[in-house]
Motif scaffolding. Structure first.
Motif, PDB file in Angstrom:
ATOM      1  N   GLN A 253       0.827  -1.206   0.000  1.00  0.00           N
ATOM      2  CA  GLN A 253       0.000   0.000   0.000  1.00  0.00           C
ATOM      3  C   GLN A 253       0.869   1.268   0.000  1.00  0.00           C
ATOM      4  N   PRO A 254       1.660   1.493  -1.047  1.00  0.00           N
ATOM      5  CA  PRO A 254       2.551   2.664  -1.062  1.00  0.00           C
ATOM      6  C   PRO A 254       1.809   3.965  -1.327  1.00  0.00           C
ATOM      7  N   PHE A 255       2.337   5.047  -0.785  1.00  0.00           N
ATOM      8  CA  PHE A 255       1.848   6.399  -1.050  1.00  0.00           C
ATOM      9  C   PHE A 255       2.981   7.200  -1.691  1.00  0.00           C
ATOM     10  N   ASP A 256       2.775   7.665  -2.897  1.00  0.00           N
ATOM     11  CA  ASP A 256       3.773   8.458  -3.611  1.00  0.00           C
ATOM     12  C   ASP A 256       3.578   9.928  -3.244  1.00  0.00           C
ATOM     13  N   LEU A 257       4.609  10.560  -2.676  1.00  0.00           N
ATOM     14  CA  LEU A 257       4.511  11.949  -2.244  1.00  0.00           C
ATOM     15  C   LEU A 257       5.024  12.939  -3.290  1.00  0.00           C
ATOM     16  N   SER A 258       5.477  12.458  -4.423  1.00  0.00           N
ATOM     17  CA  SER A 258       6.083  13.357  -5.403  1.00  0.00           C
ATOM     18  C   SER A 258       5.048  14.050  -6.276  1.00  0.00           C
ATOM     19  N   ILE A 259       5.409  15.242  -6.715  1.00  0.00           N
ATOM     20  CA  ILE A 259       4.659  15.961  -7.734  1.00  0.00           C
ATOM     21  C   ILE A 259       5.431  15.796  -9.029  1.00  0.00           C
ATOM     22  N   ALA A 260       4.830  15.138  -9.992  1.00  0.00           N
ATOM     23  CA  ALA A 260       5.533  14.822 -11.240  1.00  0.00           C
ATOM     24  C   ALA A 260       5.871  16.088 -12.015  1.00  0.00           C
TER      25      ALA A 260
ATOM     26  N   ASN B 193      10.838  23.188 -10.226  1.00  0.00           N
ATOM     27  CA  ASN B 193       9.832  22.608 -11.121  1.00  0.00           C
ATOM     28  C   ASN B 193       9.121  21.365 -10.609  1.00  0.00           C
ATOM     29  N   GLY B 194       9.361  20.957  -9.399  1.00  0.00           N
ATOM     30  CA  GLY B 194       8.686  19.767  -8.892  1.00  0.00           C
ATOM     31  C   GLY B 194       9.369  19.253  -7.648  1.00  0.00           C
ATOM     32  N   THR B 195       8.964  18.095  -7.198  1.00  0.00           N
ATOM     33  CA  THR B 195       9.554  17.504  -6.002  1.00  0.00           C
ATOM     34  C   THR B 195      11.043  17.271  -6.208  1.00  0.00           C
ATOM     35  N   HIS B 196      11.834  17.738  -5.265  1.00  0.00           N
ATOM     36  CA  HIS B 196      13.286  17.606  -5.375  1.00  0.00           C
ATOM     37  C   HIS B 196      13.905  17.458  -3.996  1.00  0.00           C
ATOM     38  N   THR B 197      15.077  16.855  -3.950  1.00  0.00           N
ATOM     39  CA  THR B 197      15.840  16.704  -2.714  1.00  0.00           C
ATOM     40  C   THR B 197      17.160  17.439  -2.874  1.00  0.00           C
TER      41      THR B 197
ATOM     42  N   HIS C  72      16.404  13.851   7.599  1.00  0.00           N
ATOM     43  CA  HIS C  72      15.758  14.126   6.319  1.00  0.00           C
ATOM     44  C   HIS C  72      14.414  14.808   6.568  1.00  0.00           C
ATOM     45  N   LEU C  73      14.291  16.012   6.041  1.00  0.00           N
ATOM     46  CA  LEU C  73      13.074  16.801   6.200  1.00  0.00           C
ATOM     47  C   LEU C  73      12.382  16.911   4.848  1.00  0.00           C
ATOM     48  N   LEU C  74      11.085  16.614   4.812  1.00  0.00           N
ATOM     49  CA  LEU C  74      10.303  16.686   3.589  1.00  0.00           C
ATOM     50  C   LEU C  74       9.121  17.626   3.818  1.00  0.00           C
ATOM     51  N   VAL C  75       8.929  18.597   2.923  1.00  0.00           N
ATOM     52  CA  VAL C  75       7.910  19.616   3.121  1.00  0.00           C
ATOM     53  C   VAL C  75       7.137  19.846   1.829  1.00  0.00           C
ATOM     54  N   ASP C  76       5.895  20.308   1.958  1.00  0.00           N
ATOM     55  CA  ASP C  76       5.070  20.589   0.781  1.00  0.00           C
ATOM     56  C   ASP C  76       5.108  22.070   0.413  1.00  0.00           C
ATOM     57  N   LEU C  77       6.221  22.697   0.657  1.00  0.00           N
ATOM     58  CA  LEU C  77       6.426  24.117   0.386  1.00  0.00           C
ATOM     59  C   LEU C  77       7.533  24.288  -0.650  1.00  0.00           C
ATOM     60  N   PRO C  78       7.604  25.449  -1.322  1.00  0.00           N
ATOM     61  CA  PRO C  78       8.683  25.666  -2.289  1.00  0.00           C
ATOM     62  C   PRO C  78      10.042  25.831  -1.630  1.00  0.00           C
ATOM     63  N   SER C  79      10.054  26.180  -0.342  1.00  0.00           N
ATOM     64  CA  SER C  79      11.306  26.342   0.388  1.00  0.00           C
ATOM     65  C   SER C  79      11.022  26.288   1.875  1.00  0.00           C
TER      66      SER C  79
ATOM     67  N   THR D  60      13.851  17.923   1.344  1.00  0.00           N
ATOM     68  CA  THR D  60      13.034  17.652   0.159  1.00  0.00           C
ATOM     69  C   THR D  60      11.862  18.619   0.163  1.00  0.00           C
ATOM     70  N   GLU D  61      11.685  19.323  -0.943  1.00  0.00           N
ATOM     71  CA  GLU D  61      10.646  20.356  -1.044  1.00  0.00           C
ATOM     72  C   GLU D  61       9.674  20.046  -2.175  1.00  0.00           C
ATOM     73  N   LEU D  62       8.521  20.693  -2.106  1.00  0.00           N
ATOM     74  CA  LEU D  62       7.463  20.562  -3.119  1.00  0.00           C
ATOM     75  C   LEU D  62       6.940  19.127  -3.231  1.00  0.00           C
ATOM     76  N   ILE D  63       6.686  18.504  -2.082  1.00  0.00           N
ATOM     77  CA  ILE D  63       5.993  17.220  -2.074  1.00  0.00           C
ATOM     78  C   ILE D  63       4.492  17.483  -1.975  1.00  0.00           C
ATOM     79  N   TYR D  64       3.711  16.415  -2.055  1.00  0.00           N
ATOM     80  CA  TYR D  64       2.274  16.527  -1.797  1.00  0.00           C
ATOM     81  C   TYR D  64       1.853  15.342  -0.950  1.00  0.00           C
ATOM     82  N   VAL D  65       1.267  15.617   0.211  1.00  0.00           N
ATOM     83  CA  VAL D  65       0.803  14.582   1.135  1.00  0.00           C
ATOM     84  C   VAL D  65      -0.716  14.574   1.081  1.00  0.00           C
ATOM     85  N   SER D  66      -1.298  13.606   0.421  1.00  0.00           N
ATOM     86  CA  SER D  66      -2.752  13.572   0.245  1.00  0.00           C
ATOM     87  C   SER D  66      -3.466  13.400   1.577  1.00  0.00           C
ATOM     88  N   ASP D  67      -4.725  13.777   1.592  1.00  0.00           N
ATOM     89  CA  ASP D  67      -5.506  13.723   2.823  1.00  0.00           C
ATOM     90  C   ASP D  67      -5.726  12.301   3.327  1.00  0.00           C
TER      91      ASP D  67
END
Length: 265
Positions: free
Chosen positions: A19-26, A74-78, A179-186, A223-230
């Protein structure tokens, strides 16, 4: 069910690998995608050399394109500490290859007088401490900002996005979050006069310093510009942080979460 069992700090865990959840924005080379800092949109051009065209629609034998993108925008990056140092350092040299215990937390940024401007929305140390109670031993922290809307194709150029206080990221460094992952541009304010206080706090660098040798936590990544779905509830997960093997300070990435059958929260 495909399960994976492991121990962390003496505690047993079992992850549901089915049951994987992909957090990346393509990164979309044909349509709109998330963008920031005025960077041009990602672009693809069919390779054309010596009579060959890399586009089957134009008579080519196969598709072969040259891609233009700005990983930071331009998208999810580390990214690694080489993002802010004079000496070059590659994220490929430190990107984790092992699975990581990660905590997902949802935070509502608050207006604070300590910000650059009165209308800034800031994630504070206190907010992180409250949300991470019981998960302080996680190697990675994934922050979902609320409200969780309009994050898959937002152009942040005209938006004053939320950001972290310097003290907030100093706290994450103090509890050894690698490792910090955020749904923000910075993690920093989009326009902060080049201070990048939160970046420097997380990597253990003095204010204004640009020397790689002074970075205490050069093994850490942001890691910035991820998306964590509800559908992903707060709590502990197993994280596979997949980073493209670019010899650069940042690279496109694909964080994948696996739910734990015995997770906390």
């Amino acid at each position: 069910m495909n399960q994976f069992s492991f121990h962390h700090n003496g505690r047993p865990y079992t992850a549901d690998m089915s049951q994987p959840f992909d957090l990346s924005i393509a990164i979309n080379f044909d349509n709109s995608t998330v963008s920031a800092f005025g960077a041009p949109a990602p672009h693809a051009t069919a390779l054309s050399v010596e009579g060959f065209v890399g586009d089957v629609r134009r008579g080519g034998s196969c598709n072969c394109a040259t891609y233009q993108l700005t990983p930071h925008c331009n998208g999810t990056h580390t990214e690694c500490v080489g993002h802010i140092t004079g000496e070059r350092m590659s994220v490929n040299s430190i990107a984790p290859t092992n699975l990581l215990l990660a905590a997902v937390i949802s935070v509502t940024p608050q207006r604070t007088t300590a910000a650059f401007a009165d209308d800034d929305l800031v994630i504070t140390r206190e907010a992180l401490q409250i949300k991470l109670a019981g998960c302080e031993k996680c190697h990675a922290v994934i922050v979902r900002t609320l409200p969780n809307i309009n994050k898959l194709n937002t152009n942040y150029d005209a938006i004053n996005a939320a950001y972290f206080s310097e003290d907030a990221l100093r706290y994450l460094a103090a509890i050894n979050v690698e490792h910090l992952l955020v749904d923000l541009p910075s993690v920093d304010r989009s326009h902060d006069n080049g201070l990048l206080l939160a970046h420097r706090a997380f990597w253990g660098m003095p204010k204004g310093d640009k020397s790689l040798s002074h970075a205490i936590r050069r093994h850490a990544t942001i890691t910035e510009l991820i998306y964590v779905s509800d559908e992903i509830v707060d709590g502990e997960y197993l994280l596979n942080l997949q980073v493209a093997p670019f010899e650069a300070d940042a690279a496109p990435s694909r964080p994948v979460l696996y739910p734990l059958l015995n997770r906390t929260k």
